[in-house]
Design an enzyme around this catalytic site. Structure first.
Site, PDB file in Angstrom:
ATOM      1  N   ASP A 195       0.815  -1.215   0.000  1.00 50.98           N
ATOM      2  CA  ASP A 195       0.000   0.000   0.000  1.00 50.98           C
ATOM      3  C   ASP A 195       0.849   1.265   0.000  1.00 50.98           C
ATOM      4  OD1 ASP A 195      -2.735   0.370  -0.260  1.00 50.98           O
ATOM      5  OD2 ASP A 195      -2.956   1.105   1.781  1.00 50.98           O
TER       6      ASP A 195
ATOM      7  N   ASP B 171     -11.073  -4.884  11.920  1.00 54.11           N
ATOM      8  CA  ASP B 171     -11.257  -6.311  12.171  1.00 54.11           C
ATOM      9  C   ASP B 171     -12.489  -6.566  13.043  1.00 54.11           C
ATOM     10  OD1 ASP B 171     -10.097  -5.008  14.252  1.00 54.11           O
ATOM     11  OD2 ASP B 171      -8.365  -6.314  14.445  1.00 54.11           O
TER      12      ASP B 171
END
Length: 1040
Positions: free
Chosen positions: A372, A740
């Protein structure tokens, strides 16, 4: 597109696509002018077409046909120069190891195109109707071919390879902006559907006959040795192991007793205020009520703890039968990284190497690395890793190495010769260690080179500028390093696929940090390989147990429980932590106690790494529904004992009785297709939309590698998620930096359950920040994410009640994960109260009677009993439990407090905060980072609490000394209160002081404290001054 063919970079919105060749150094080709065999000296000879015979297409090493045939039949089947396995040429006899798909001889069927025509005929029959317009601009040239997109029913199973197909008869050309839109196609008469239906009907009939006693085993089958193996394969792949009742029942009884004692204690505290210290009393009451509420949320989800056991041998017997194709499900592995300076390339490389060497069929593994940060350092280091994997992977599998991350394997201080019987092991291990050290040197050279960025930016080996020179404005990039005819190891065996992915980034677009990167990987993998299961790992979490994925498959592929399991979560284990685990980095209490408790309810929460997902669950589908319990039916004459069963007004499957049993995900897919909302849900990619309908995975058989890579560039474009449900209902959920928790919560709300798998050998291991400042910053990020979830639309306090699919105890656990940072406010106040009481000579409780003291004694005994019994059934040591309690206070008065403040600023004022990536590297010296001191504002609150409590202790003891012995009685309660705070903050104090020449400064602090107390006591006693005896002035006055 074959591995190593080049870096594909492009932007869908800008209609750009570039293939950069030449970055990888190609193998030198031998000069073919000489027609003399290098083995026997004879002429090489010609083929039937009059061309020069070439045995190896990789390097062109001159070998005649007899030597080529002999080497394939009797030798190692490898080219003497490049060590590449000889492929079967036209007219050559078949030998062991030839590709399975070559089941027809080339000479006999060279011009037989009937099968190709039939194949395209069936493909044409399965074509989906309708088109999607992307608005890509003008029509492309007529030669552009787009692969046909078919429904999930007619797809070949994924094998970890890009499909190869030749376009020809019956194929429909299409431009890039005219896409085939998949519509539902009902194929009740297809071969695959019929086999599934007939097999299920036959099994049900056999079971019914067996129950009636009309069907039994044949006489010959009783003594058949293979029957035992078949019966073993039919057994469950896993089982629950309940906690022994002798351990869990006393634990539950103490919890109930503690709840009752807590109620009596709070009643006593509320009904007995302290009038001369009303403010202190009221503050303490509010804090204690909040602590009780927080304890209930944390305690009751641990009411049903369980263990689990897997049977890997049964998994092999069922899905890896000898002589049959391997039926284990393919797995796509995701590795995410951002900054190579904070996440060293060597660490990422070890993680990738452990993935490529795992004990799983190589054609069913695909590793995707998300960069990224668009760093050329990550790209080049991954290229070096791919080359080293050609030697490392066969070494691991040949000698069953554990762990299969080379850095950890070569630094283990164990007997590496244990259980090794091959004579060549020592020699090959030494050679491999040298190869790895050379690999490390090459990686270190790349890191040193990347330390200084050139003014003109990075340049690739072929002179092309690196597309990611501007990390905030660059095209999407994909490079296939291994796999698809280019991923052979040193022994000539196939290697798993390795793909480099860097999604497109442009100014003005929201990229959603890690969650956005993971969703990009989901789409890329769905286009290229589309495995039904996905494993995600942080770049520093290597595979410590090579059978970890098989452990997960014991749950996900279990026919009894697997279809309702959305993910299998493994506990996090860490390397490089100091022996005492000063800052509770192992987090054992959470992973070994809380997660076991949740596994007995609806499953553990998702913790961000070490998790194997079901792809269909991430796509927002609901789990398959079980058979409903029949309603009570009665006649009309007695309405008191039931109601008549009403006929349904409308049934979706009423027209087709054979499909009446289709439920769950099939219903969701049909509803999705009927509403024609593909674009809104999944985005404008026909190939990706089609892949989402394939529950068992696979890619369209008509798709070429080049077309798939072009579509993969499309799905990682920065505007692909606009006006879709990505991040809200699909994939990793946006809205919090702890994506998450949100992702797992959404799955549980849909009715899925998760599994907690704890194999004896830890599945994954990672690195944890052992420095105090880094550890607090990590906790700050987690707590800030929880605060964001609490104030978001997806807060478990008010979200997910529709349908009642989330169990109440599971909701308690999720609520606790979002409100625990708010405990910092009462905790900060409660830790300040002892110092205030010592300095003001007040206390939060009145003088208690003997009966009232029983409440306090019973409360403390229940707290200790709960902890001891919890440690008894979980196996956690008391030291780990105490470290967890200490860091709960340290983090509560520092990181959690700042998280609440920052969260409120973000919600109320819109002030956003950026988190920094936790450093994954450490000093060369063991635990050198442990003593590093990095001042941050997080250290101010706990430091202040420590100082005022230490000052309060000195002041309280001094006052007691001056006032005589009668002042010591009330002082003991205050001192106990203050020392409770100091003991919990003791690790923080050690970390704050650091070390000087390995001697902690804490020793000096304690010395000064004790010296001050001793000095005051010495002055009070004053033993060197003689005291004269005289009259008592208190009894008779001055004039006595």
């Amino acid at each position: 597109m074959e591995a190593g063919a080049g870096l594909v970079a492009g932007s869908h919105n800008r209609n750009e696509l570039v293939v950069i060749h030449g970055h990888e150094e190609s193998k030198p080709l031998k000069n073919l002018d000489g027609q003399v065999c290098e083995i026997c000296g004879d002429e090489v000879g010609l083929t039937v077409d009059g061309d020069l015979f070439v045995a190896c297409n990789e390097c062109g090493f001159p070998v005649c046909r007899p030597c080529y045939e002999y080497e394939r039949r009797e030798g190692s089947q490898l080219c003497p120069q490049c060590k590449t396995r000889y492929k079967r040429l036209k007219g050559s006899p078949r030998v062991e190891g030839d590709d399975d798909e070559e089941d027809i001889d080339d000479l006999e069927h060279e011009f037989n195109i009937e099968d190709e025509q039939n194949k395209h005929k069936y493909m044409a029959e399965a074509m989906l109707h309708g088109k999607m317009s992307y608005g890509r601009g003008p029509e492309d040239d007529d030669n552009a071919q787009f692969p046909s997109v078919i429904a999930g029913g007619r797809s070949r199973p994924v094998s970890g390879e890009f499909p190869i197909s030749s376009y020809g008869h019956g194929e429909m050309p299409s431009s890039l902006h005219k896409r085939v839109h998949p519509y539902p196609i009902s194929e009740p008469g297809s071969e695959r559907w019929d086999e599934k239906k007939e097999g299920g009907w036959k099994e049900r009939m056999d079971d019914w006959k067996l129950q009636q006693g009309n069907l039994g085993p044949e006489p010959d089958d009783i003594n058949d040795p293979d029957m035992a193996m078949i019966d073993e394969a039919r057994q469950p792949l896993s089982r629950k192991v309940p906690i022994a009742s002798s351990k869990i029942n006393p634990y539950r009884m103490v919890i109930v007793a503690r709840l009752a004692i807590l109620a009596f204690f709070l009643r006593y505290r509320i009904l007995n205020p302290v009038h001369d210290a009303f403010g202190l009393w009221l503050t303490s009451i509010i804090c204690e009520i909040w602590f009780a509420f927080s304890w209930i949320l944390d305690q009751f989800p641990k009411w049903f703890p369980i263990d689990r056991e897997t049977y890997l041998d049964r998994l092999s017997l069922r899905y890896e039968r000898e002589g049959e194709p391997n039926m284990l499900s393919p797995v796509d592995v995701f590795v995410s990284t951002v900054d190579p300076m904070k996440e060293p390339p060597l660490v990422t490389g070890n993680t990738v190497l452990s993935i490529l060497a795992m004990d799983y069929p190589v054609d069913k593994i695909s590793c995707y690395v998300s960069d990224d940060g668009a760093s050329m350092l990550t790209f080049e280091s991954l290229s070096e890793t791919a080359e080293f994997a050609r030697k490392w992977v066969p070494f691991c599998k040949k000698f069953s190495i554990e762990p299969r991350a080379p850095e950890m394997y070569f630094t283990l201080k164990i007997d590496y010769l244990k259980d090794k019987v091959q004579p060549t092991f020592v020699k090959e291990r030494r050679a491999m260690k040298r190869e790895y050290e050379e690999f490390k040197v090459r990686i270190n050279a790349l890191v040193a080179k990347a330390a200084k960025v050139p003014p003109e930016g990075w340049i690739m080996q072929d002179g092309t500028p690196w597309p990611g020179n501007n990390t905030k404005d660059h095209p999407g990039m994909i490079q296939v390093f291994l796999g698809h005819s280019g991923g052979l190891d040193a022994d000539g065996n196939e290697l798993p696929r390795l793909v480099y992915v860097s999604r497109e980034k442009r100014p003005g677009f929201q990229h959603h940090k890690k969650a956005g990167a993971m969703n990009a990987l989901v789409r890329v993998s769905g286009v290229l390989t589309n495995a039904p299961f996905m494993l995600n790992l942080d770049c520093d979490h290597y595979i410590n147990n090579s059978k970890a994925v098989r452990e997960a498959m014991c749950f996900l592929m279990d026919p009894q429980i697997g279809r309702k399991v959305c993910y299998v979560q493994f506990p996090q284990r860490f390397d490089g932590i100091d022996t005492n685990d000063r800052y509770a980095n192992r987090n054992t209490v959470f992973f070994d106690i809380n997660m076991k408790g949740l596994d007995g309810i609806q499953g553990p929460v998702y913790v961000g790494t070490g998790c194997v997902f079901r792809r269909q669950a991430l796509y927002g589908y609901e789990p398959p529904k079980g058979p409903k319990r029949p309603k009570m039916v009665s006649c009309d004459c007695c309405p008191c004992f039931g109601r008549r069963k009403k006929l349904p007004k409308y049934s979706k499957h009423s027209a087709n009785g054979d499909a009446a049993d289709l439920q769950g995900m099939d219903d969701d897919k049909e509803l999705l297709m009927s509403e024609m909302n593909f674009e809104k849900k999944f985005g404008q990619s026909a190939i990706f939309v089609t892949s989402t309908l394939m529950e068992q995975g696979g890619v369209p058989p008509s798709s070429s590698p080049a077309a798939l890579l072009k579509e993969a560039i499309h799905v990682i474009s920065c505007g692909y998620e606009d006006k879709t449900e990505w991040g809200t209902e699909l994939g990793w959920i946006y809205g919090s930096i702890t994506e998450d928790i949100l992702t797992g919560f959404k799955m549980h709300c849909r009715g899925w359950r998760s599994i907690y798998c704890m194999p004896k050998r830890p599945a994954f291991k990672g690195s944890a920040p052992i420095n105090l400042s880094d550890r607090l910053n990590q906790v700050l990020r987690w707590a800030l994410g929880s605060v964001e979830i609490f104030f978001s639309h997806h807060s478990p306090v008010w979200y997910g009640y529709k349908g009642g699919k989330l169990k109440w105890l599971e909701r308690f656990a999720y609520v606790n994960t979002t409100i625990y940072p708010f405990t910092s406010l009462p905790l900060l106040a409660y830790c300040t109260l002892p110092a205030i009481c010592l300095l003001t000579d007040k206390f939060i409780m009145p003088a208690i009677s003997t009966f009232a003291s029983l409440f306090f004694i019973a409360l403390f005994m229940s707290i200790f009993a709960t902890g001891i019994l919890e440690l008894r059934w979980s196996g956690v040591s008391i030291e780990e439990w105490w470290r967890n309690e200490q860091f709960w206070v340290i983090g509560g008065v520092s990181a959690h407090l700042f998280a609440v403040v920052q969260g409120l600023l973000k919600v109320l004022a819109g002030i956003d905060t950026n988190f920094t990536v936790t450093s994954k590297s450490s000093d060369d010296e063991d635990f050198g980072e442990l003593y590093a001191f990095k001042w941050t504002t997080l250290l101010i609150p706990p430091t202040t609490i420590l100082i005022i409590n230490l000052v309060g202790v000195v002041a309280g003891i001094s006052d007691a000394i001056n006032n005589g012995y009668q002042a010591w009685g009330p002082l003991f309660g205050k001192l106990f209160f203050a020392f409770w705070v100091i003991l919990h903050l003791y690790p923080f104090l050690k970390g704050l002081m650091g070390r000087q020449n390995r001697t902690p400064t804490i020793v000096v602090i304690w010395s000064v404290l004790l010296a001050s107390i001793f000095s005051l006591l010495w002055v009070r006693i004053d033993p060197f001054v003689l005291k004269t005896k005289g009259p008592d002035t208190k009894k008779c006055g001055i004039n006595c």
